[in-house]
Design a protein around this motif. Structure first.
Motif, mmCIF file in Angstrom:
data_model
loop_
_atom_site.group_PDB
_atom_site.id
_atom_site.type_symbol
_atom_site.label_atom_id
_atom_site.label_comp_id
_atom_site.label_asym_id
_atom_site.label_seq_id
_atom_site.Cartn_x
_atom_site.Cartn_y
_atom_site.Cartn_z
ATOM 1 N N GLY A 128 11.329 10.070 5.735
ATOM 2 C CA GLY A 128 10.530 11.207 5.302
ATOM 3 C C GLY A 128 9.943 11.082 3.911
ATOM 4 N N LYS A 129 10.144 9.949 3.258
ATOM 5 C CA LYS A 129 9.586 9.713 1.922
ATOM 6 C C LYS A 129 8.436 8.721 2.026
ATOM 7 C CE LYS A 129 12.947 12.044 -0.138
ATOM 8 N NZ LYS A 129 12.696 13.336 -0.816
ATOM 9 N N ILE A 130 7.375 8.981 1.272
ATOM 10 C CA ILE A 130 6.262 8.046 1.195
ATOM 11 C C ILE A 130 6.202 7.488 -0.222
ATOM 12 C CG2 ILE A 130 4.592 9.899 0.692
ATOM 13 C CD1 ILE A 130 2.500 8.176 2.229
ATOM 14 N N LYS A 131 6.063 6.159 -0.316
ATOM 15 C CA LYS A 131 6.042 5.490 -1.617
ATOM 16 C C LYS A 131 4.845 4.555 -1.710
ATOM 17 C CE LYS A 131 11.074 5.498 -2.305
ATOM 18 N NZ LYS A 131 12.270 4.657 -2.602
ATOM 19 N N SER A 132 4.297 4.457 -2.905
ATOM 20 C CA SER A 132 3.220 3.510 -3.171
ATOM 21 C C SER A 132 3.562 2.725 -4.426
ATOM 22 C CB SER A 132 1.886 4.240 -3.345
ATOM 23 O OG SER A 132 0.822 3.314 -3.476
ATOM 24 N N PHE A 133 3.061 1.488 -4.490
ATOM 25 C CA PHE A 133 3.414 0.581 -5.579
ATOM 26 C C PHE A 133 2.154 -0.098 -6.120
ATOM 27 C CE2 PHE A 133 6.778 1.034 -2.536
ATOM 28 C CZ PHE A 133 7.955 1.106 -3.265
ATOM 29 N N PRO A 134 1.276 0.643 -6.804
ATOM 30 C CA PRO A 134 0.039 0.045 -7.302
ATOM 31 C C PRO A 134 0.307 -1.120 -8.240
ATOM 32 C CG PRO A 134 0.446 2.176 -8.337
ATOM 33 C CD PRO A 134 1.418 2.050 -7.214
ATOM 34 N N MET A 135 -0.488 -2.183 -8.066
ATOM 35 C CA MET A 135 -0.322 -3.421 -8.831
ATOM 36 C C MET A 135 -1.586 -3.667 -9.634
ATOM 37 S SD MET A 135 0.361 -7.251 -7.270
ATOM 38 C CE MET A 135 2.059 -6.915 -6.796
ATOM 39 N N LYS A 136 -1.495 -3.607 -10.953
ATOM 40 C CA LYS A 136 -2.640 -3.851 -11.823
ATOM 41 C C LYS A 136 -2.193 -4.561 -13.092
ATOM 42 C CE LYS A 136 -6.331 -2.295 -9.814
ATOM 43 N NZ LYS A 136 -7.450 -3.202 -9.509
ATOM 44 N N GLY A 137 -2.872 -5.646 -13.427
ATOM 45 C CA GLY A 137 -2.548 -6.406 -14.629
ATOM 46 C C GLY A 137 -1.996 -7.772 -14.269
ATOM 47 N N THR A 138 -2.677 -8.833 -14.670
ATOM 48 C CA THR A 138 -2.287 -10.201 -14.304
ATOM 49 C C THR A 138 -2.366 -11.110 -15.522
ATOM 50 O OG1 THR A 138 -3.234 -9.858 -12.102
ATOM 51 C CG2 THR A 138 -2.769 -12.121 -12.749
ATOM 52 N N ILE A 139 -1.419 -12.072 -15.608
ATOM 53 C CA ILE A 139 -1.457 -13.053 -16.683
ATOM 54 C C ILE A 139 -0.771 -14.334 -16.221
ATOM 55 C CG2 ILE A 139 0.751 -12.439 -17.774
ATOM 56 C CD1 ILE A 139 -0.651 -12.753 -20.489
ATOM 57 N N ASP A 140 -1.201 -15.452 -16.780
ATOM 58 C CA ASP A 140 -0.578 -16.752 -16.534
ATOM 59 C C ASP A 140 0.839 -16.725 -17.118
ATOM 60 O OD1 ASP A 140 0.262 -19.393 -16.520
ATOM 61 O OD2 ASP A 140 -1.611 -20.204 -17.322
ATOM 62 N N ALA A 141 1.838 -16.915 -16.264
ATOM 63 C CA ALA A 141 3.232 -16.815 -16.705
ATOM 64 C C ALA A 141 3.651 -17.954 -17.624
ATOM 65 C CB ALA A 141 4.165 -16.759 -15.492
ATOM 66 N N THR A 142 2.869 -19.030 -17.687
ATOM 67 C CA THR A 142 3.241 -20.168 -18.532
ATOM 68 C C THR A 142 2.782 -19.995 -19.979
ATOM 69 O OG1 THR A 142 1.211 -21.409 -18.034
ATOM 70 C CG2 THR A 142 3.077 -21.712 -16.535
ATOM 71 N N LEU A 143 1.989 -18.956 -20.257
ATOM 72 C CA LEU A 143 1.562 -18.724 -21.628
ATOM 73 C C LEU A 143 2.749 -18.339 -22.497
ATOM 74 C CD1 LEU A 143 -1.717 -16.648 -21.064
ATOM 75 C CD2 LEU A 143 -1.536 -19.048 -21.774
ATOM 76 N N PRO A 144 2.767 -18.760 -23.745
ATOM 77 C CA PRO A 144 3.859 -18.360 -24.640
ATOM 78 C C PRO A 144 3.918 -16.832 -24.755
ATOM 79 C CG PRO A 144 2.562 -20.134 -25.618
ATOM 80 C CD PRO A 144 1.815 -19.677 -24.409
ATOM 81 N N ASN A 145 5.131 -16.297 -24.612
ATOM 82 C CA ASN A 145 5.333 -14.861 -24.762
ATOM 83 C C ASN A 145 4.496 -14.063 -23.754
ATOM 84 O OD1 ASN A 145 6.762 -12.837 -26.100
ATOM 85 N ND2 ASN A 145 5.101 -12.423 -27.532
ATOM 86 N N ALA A 146 4.375 -14.584 -22.523
ATOM 87 C CA ALA A 146 3.481 -14.002 -21.521
ATOM 88 C C ALA A 146 3.814 -12.543 -21.202
ATOM 89 C CB ALA A 146 3.536 -14.838 -20.242
ATOM 90 N N GLU A 147 5.093 -12.221 -21.052
ATOM 91 C CA GLU A 147 5.465 -10.853 -20.687
ATOM 92 C C GLU A 147 5.019 -9.851 -21.746
ATOM 93 O OE1 GLU A 147 9.322 -9.955 -19.292
ATOM 94 O OE2 GLU A 147 9.437 -11.645 -17.900
ATOM 95 N N ASN A 148 5.267 -10.178 -23.018
ATOM 96 C CA ASN A 148 4.854 -9.267 -24.087
ATOM 97 C C ASN A 148 3.338 -9.163 -24.178
ATOM 98 O OD1 ASN A 148 7.459 -8.629 -24.845
ATOM 99 N ND2 ASN A 148 7.573 -10.164 -26.462
ATOM 100 N N PHE A 170 0.857 -1.188 0.000
ATOM 101 C CA PHE A 170 0.000 0.000 0.000
ATOM 102 C C PHE A 170 0.892 1.236 0.000
ATOM 103 C CE2 PHE A 170 -2.765 3.054 2.479
ATOM 104 C CZ PHE A 170 -3.432 3.492 1.349
ATOM 105 N N VAL A 171 1.445 1.591 1.161
ATOM 106 C CA VAL A 171 2.450 2.659 1.201
ATOM 107 C C VAL A 171 3.587 2.254 2.132
ATOM 108 C CG1 VAL A 171 0.890 4.570 0.663
ATOM 109 C CG2 VAL A 171 1.244 3.910 3.057
ATOM 110 N N ARG A 172 4.761 2.776 1.839
ATOM 111 C CA ARG A 172 5.917 2.667 2.726
ATOM 112 C C ARG A 172 6.415 4.066 3.043
ATOM 113 N NH1 ARG A 172 9.207 -2.143 -0.465
ATOM 114 N NH2 ARG A 172 7.988 -3.890 0.356
ATOM 115 N N ILE A 173 6.816 4.265 4.290
ATOM 116 C CA ILE A 173 7.394 5.543 4.710
ATOM 117 C C ILE A 173 8.770 5.272 5.302
ATOM 118 C CG2 ILE A 173 7.188 7.498 6.283
ATOM 119 C CD1 ILE A 173 4.154 7.218 6.106
ATOM 120 N N GLU A 174 9.770 5.881 4.715
ATOM 121 C CA GLU A 174 11.148 5.749 5.198
ATOM 122 C C GLU A 174 11.872 7.058 4.965
ATOM 123 O OE1 GLU A 174 12.563 2.517 2.808
ATOM 124 O OE2 GLU A 174 11.990 0.989 4.282
#
Length: 336
Positions: free
Chosen positions: A154-174, A148-152
């Protein structure tokens, strides 16, 4: 642990952080119920947590069956009752109508489905491999990969995660990176989180955009895309930790944009109470905060039945079949 209402939770978090007292926090989606407890008062018989730099798990962990995690591995039963297609389609259509009408640009639609397993909630906590894990006795277990967020420093960071795919599909990353719907969804959520952080921090910027995370599950490997957004907090932020955190809630990644209107659409479309699912959990210690969105979540109801709560982002480009299949793909435990 004691349950606090919103204003009580904010005040307690501010007080503890200002005094530099380490504490755990667990906040529900509606921000109506929160657990805020100092590390020294957490009873491991009723609450276990394991985050990056904090936890109360003693190794080797013993499961409810009396076996160690290592002894239990490979003997896991896992059966899922998929969401009712008609019920899910009714909810999906309601959301899609609002998207096409311009009432929302992105909505996170979720549901709950029954699961059957030979593991207890505590077993699942002890077995699962995730960045953030939490077990609340006879209530729920969460094994979340999403920061969600990290604070270290004096800096606050967020790492939104959106987008999912089966990694075993051919050429999954692309396939994932070139998917127009996934790219649009990710861009929308990054913009939303950037705006949210701007409410509590200055010099907010996207420091890394749409990189790939590799995740392992009991059903095989998957890929997800994330981004990093960073801002600078005021120097007196420890005394306002509660105010800062609650101002950012609920998390944009599990609501949508614009947030208030989309939350109304979600409430109309979903046929259950999210509870602590899609809330946030984390800890504060030594002027640092680390937290996670409570996704990958299994809840136990009073009759003992387990329910997995899962969902995904819907955009105007979304197709029912793809979204339905993505929900099923996310109903897993990260045990391997």
């Amino acid at each position: 642990m004691q349950v606090y209402r919103k204003e009580e939770a904010i005040c307690r978090m501010n007080t503890l952080a200002k005094a530099n007292v380490p504490f755990l926090f667990v906040i529900d989606y509606a921000q109506e119920r929160s657990y805020i407890e100092t590390f020294d008062k957490i009873d491991a018989a009723t609450c276990l947590f394991q985050f990056r730099k904090a936890g109360n798990v003693i190794e080797p962990a013993i499961t409810d069956s009396g076996a160690t995690v290592q002894q239990y591995a490979g003997k896991i039963e896992w059966q899922v009752t998929p969401p009712d297609p008609d019920v899910y389609k009714h909810s999906f259509d309601l959301v899609k109508q609002n998207l096409l009408a311009g009432n929302s640009y992105l909505a996170n639609l979720t549901c709950k489905v029954p699961v059957t397993t030979n593991l207890t909630l505590k077993d699942i906590f002890l077995h699962s491999k995730a960045l953030y894990k939490l077990w609340m006795k006879d209530q729920f277990v969460c094994f979340s990969p999403e920061i969600f967020v990290r604070i270290e420093e004096g800096k606050i960071k967020s790492f939104p995660m959106k987008g999912t795919i089966d990694a075993t599909l051919p050429n999954a990353e692309n396939l994932l990176m070139e998917d127009e719907k996934e790219a649009a969804e990710h861009a929308t959520i990054v913009d939303l989180i950037r705006n949210d952080l701007s409410m509590v921090a200055s010099q907010v910027r996207v420091t890394s955009y749409r990189y790939i995370d590799h995740l392992q599950t009991n059903k095989g490997p998957i890929l997800q895309t994330s981004s990093e957004i960073c801002g600078t907090l005021p120097c007196d932020y420890p005394g306002h930790i509660g105010d800062i955190l609650f101002k950012l809630l609920p998390a944009g990644s599990i609501t949508g944009a614009p947030k208030p209107k989309t939350m109304q659409i979600i409430a109309d479309a979903e046929h259950y109470d999210r509870g602590f699912y899609t809330g946030v959990m984390g800890y504060y210690a030594d002027s640092q905060l680390d937290s996670a969105v409570m996704i990958r979540f299994i809840e136990q109801e009073d009759n003992g039945q387990l329910y997995f709560k899962a969902g995904g982002g819907i955009t105007a480009q979304s197709r029912y079949e793809s979204e339905y299949n993505e929900v099923i793909q996310k109903i897993y435990v990260p045990i391997y």
